[in-house]
Write a protein that holds these residues in place. Structure first.
Motif, mmCIF file in Angstrom:
data_model
loop_
_atom_site.group_PDB
_atom_site.id
_atom_site.type_symbol
_atom_site.label_atom_id
_atom_site.label_comp_id
_atom_site.label_asym_id
_atom_site.label_seq_id
_atom_site.Cartn_x
_atom_site.Cartn_y
_atom_site.Cartn_z
ATOM 1 N N UNK A 56 -3.420 5.733 2.753
ATOM 2 C CA UNK A 56 -4.321 5.653 3.895
ATOM 3 C C UNK A 56 -5.753 5.831 3.414
ATOM 4 N N UNK A 57 -6.628 4.888 3.762
ATOM 5 C CA UNK A 57 -8.032 4.960 3.376
ATOM 6 C C UNK A 57 -8.898 4.721 4.603
ATOM 7 N N UNK A 58 -10.181 4.928 4.448
ATOM 8 C CA UNK A 58 -11.102 4.656 5.534
ATOM 9 C C UNK A 58 -11.166 3.189 5.903
ATOM 10 N N UNK A 59 -10.740 2.333 4.977
ATOM 11 C CA UNK A 59 -10.753 0.892 5.216
ATOM 12 C C UNK A 59 -9.389 0.375 5.652
ATOM 13 N N UNK A 60 -8.457 1.286 5.915
ATOM 14 C CA UNK A 60 -7.117 0.881 6.332
ATOM 15 C C UNK A 60 -6.064 1.311 5.334
ATOM 16 N N UNK A 61 -4.825 0.951 5.612
ATOM 17 C CA UNK A 61 -3.720 1.341 4.749
ATOM 18 C C UNK A 61 -3.434 0.278 3.695
ATOM 19 N N UNK A 62 -2.862 0.731 2.588
ATOM 20 C CA UNK A 62 -2.520 -0.148 1.484
ATOM 21 C C UNK A 62 -1.129 0.211 0.957
ATOM 22 N N UNK A 63 -0.519 -0.739 0.261
ATOM 23 C CA UNK A 63 0.729 -0.492 -0.439
ATOM 24 C C UNK A 63 0.385 -0.261 -1.905
ATOM 25 N N UNK A 64 0.824 0.857 -2.465
ATOM 26 C CA UNK A 64 0.539 1.199 -3.860
ATOM 27 C C UNK A 64 1.808 1.034 -4.675
ATOM 28 N N UNK A 65 1.683 0.332 -5.805
ATOM 29 C CA UNK A 65 2.823 0.043 -6.673
ATOM 30 C C UNK A 65 2.476 0.482 -8.086
ATOM 31 N N UNK A 66 3.440 1.140 -8.745
ATOM 32 C CA UNK A 66 3.226 1.634 -10.103
ATOM 33 C C UNK A 66 4.288 1.061 -11.031
ATOM 34 N N UNK A 67 3.851 0.554 -12.181
ATOM 35 C CA UNK A 67 4.785 0.031 -13.171
ATOM 36 C C UNK A 67 4.160 -1.078 -13.974
ATOM 37 N N UNK A 68 4.791 -1.437 -15.099
ATOM 38 C CA UNK A 68 4.247 -2.479 -15.947
ATOM 39 C C UNK A 68 2.887 -2.115 -16.507
ATOM 40 N N UNK A 69 2.675 -0.833 -16.795
ATOM 41 C CA UNK A 69 1.442 -0.288 -17.376
ATOM 42 C C UNK A 69 0.284 -0.169 -16.401
ATOM 43 N N UNK A 70 0.493 -0.560 -15.120
ATOM 44 C CA UNK A 70 -0.622 -0.568 -14.167
ATOM 45 C C UNK A 70 -0.247 0.071 -12.830
ATOM 46 N N UNK A 71 -1.292 0.528 -12.147
ATOM 47 C CA UNK A 71 -1.206 0.973 -10.763
ATOM 48 C C UNK A 71 -1.999 -0.026 -9.936
ATOM 49 N N UNK A 72 -1.394 -0.567 -8.868
ATOM 50 C CA UNK A 72 -2.070 -1.588 -8.071
ATOM 51 C C UNK A 72 -2.024 -1.237 -6.590
ATOM 52 N N UNK A 73 -3.043 -1.699 -5.867
ATOM 53 C CA UNK A 73 -3.092 -1.546 -4.415
ATOM 54 C C UNK A 73 -3.012 -2.910 -3.766
#
Length: 442
Positions: free
Chosen positions: A241-258
């Motif tokens: 949850x952010x001030x700009x709305x919600x995001x899906x966070x995924x971790x793996x493959x050496x990276x963290x992505x939103x």
């Protein structure tokens, strides 16, 4: 005041619902934390147990709880051999039966209300089988994913609603140790990730399905330059949850992505989870998003904590702290209430860090002797740590270290994380699901 009072009431109702239910792996807020109170500190196999229900076989799938129902995945019982209660540690080598099941149990007494066959084709990879993904529910439907790639939805009464097969539609899984990611739920959509690469050149992806109909809402590829086994991940998506709305966070493959939950579009990406470009940095521990922070585990080290930056984005400059000391977990996912970050490593060492700075609050402290695969849970001022021998160490979830109790159960192959709902604790061992009730004190 007229608008404020309804807002307060809605917040109170939402908090009460969260305390009474455990709708998904890692709980109502996906951070291993519950607002439940009146939970037990002490119990044994003969004391404090409201009921124990026999299970067909072992699994790492965590029970989920909604209202008067408990849901759990499991292989069917083996066709031949000793009864489940007699197999003990031999269950490590026995995958169970071939059917992959979703069971619904009564929360009142543990009796089985219904079961559904999700798919066929069980298999074991070391400490998990094809029922490792935990189910998820919103109180109207319950969804489950299997290690074979079947995604299925049911009513709370067990009526099938829809079914899809990820491998048939999007290609075979290529993880070295089999598929084990649990689904997440957001805005009525089921979010599923497939992060792989060790045994395939096919791209990793994240997909969203309409929870009611099963219609594909979106599917986006998630590229990675991670080498060898490092593209593989056994993590579960988190909601930020952010001030700009919600995001899906995924971790793996050496990276963290939103990702944008409406389209799946990648909004930001940060690296650093595999600074040495090692070939064996598959990730098991899932990301946690709480209190304007995102926490990302790797293969023990490093453990990274990021502040959510402007416009809800996360970049390398937003790194708040980095942990490379003792006690970093590999398999167990940490628990974080926004104030303290509680982690338990695979040897059972427990550590509390300041959630915003990474400063050591206490630890590492030894819990009950034995390996730990289950993730810790924080509730009612307690930190519950369950090891593979079915022993739960209860510590104070506080600014000072405190050992409250050590509680053994049946001592069998225990991999599943505890679940909390109301004044009850649900613990799955190889042979049974236990409901431990704190309403009588303790």
């Amino acid at each position: 005041m007229r608008t404020l009072i309804p807002s307060i009431l809605l917040a109170a109702v939402a908090s009460a619902a969260a305390a009474d239910n455990w709708p998904q792996w890692r709980g109502p807020h996906q951070n291993g934390v519950s607002q439940a109170t009146g939970l037990p500190s002490q119990w044994s196999a003969s004391e404090g147990v409201l009921w124990k229900a026999p299970l067909p076989s072992w699994s790492g799938g965590t029970p989920i709880v909604w209202g008067d129902r408990v849901f759990v995945t499991s292989p069917s019982a083996p066709e031949a051999g000793p009864a489940p209660a007699e197999q003990g540690r031999r269950r490590k080598r026995d995958p169970g039966g071939d059917d992959l099941l979703l069971l619904c149990l009564s929360r009142a007494d543990g009796k089985e209300l219904w079961r559904a066959v999700l798919a066929e084709g069980n298999r074991t990879w070391r400490k998990h089988n094809n029922t490792s993904p935990s189910p998820v529910t919103d109180g109207n439907h319950v969804w489950a994913v299997t290690g074979t790639g079947v995604v299925a939805a049911f009513t709370m009464e067990g009526e099938p609603v829809w079914r899809r097969d990820l491998q048939a539609e999007f290609g075979e899984f290529g993880l070295m140790w089999g598929y084990a990611s649990s689904p997440a739920l957001h805005g009525g959509r089921l979010i599923v990730e497939v992060l792989h690469g060790m045994r395939t050149d096919a791209p990793s992806y994240v997909a969203a399905f309409d929870g009611a109909t099963g219609e594909l809402a979106w599917r986006v590829e998630r590229p990675t330059d991670a080498p060898a086994e490092s593209p593989d991940a056994y993590t579960t998506p988190a909601v930020l949850s952010t001030g700009a709305g919600e995001q899906i966070v995924v971790s793996g493959g050496d990276y963290l992505t939103g990702h944008d939950p409406a389209s799946g579009r990648e909004l930001w990406r940060v690296g650093g989870l595999n600074p040495g470009r090692e070939g064996n940095y598959r990730i098991v521990g899932s990301p946690i998003a709480v209190g304007g922070m995102v926490y990302a585990q790797s293969r023990k080290k490093p453990l990274l904590a990021f502040r959510v930056g402007e416009e809800g984005r996360v970049g390398q400059d937003d790194l708040a702290w980095r942990w490379e000391g003792a006690g970093a977990p590999d398999v167990p996912t940490a628990a974080c209430d926004g104030t303290r970050f509680y982690m338990v490593d695979d040897r059972g060492l427990a550590t509390a860090l300041d959630a915003r700075t990474g400063r050591v609050v206490w630890g590492p402290e030894r819990t009950a002797q034995g390996r730990v695969s289950a993730s810790p849970v924080v509730a009612d001022g307690k930190l519950y740590v369950l090891n593979e021998d079915g022993v739960t160490t209860v510590l104070a979830a506080a600014a000072e270290y405190g050992h409250l109790a050590t509680n053994p159960l049946d001592g069998s192959f225990t991999l599943s994380s505890p679940a909390v709902a109301g004044s009850q604790l649900f613990i799955r061992t190889a042979a049974h699901l236990y409901c431990i009730d704190g309403s009588g004190g303790g």
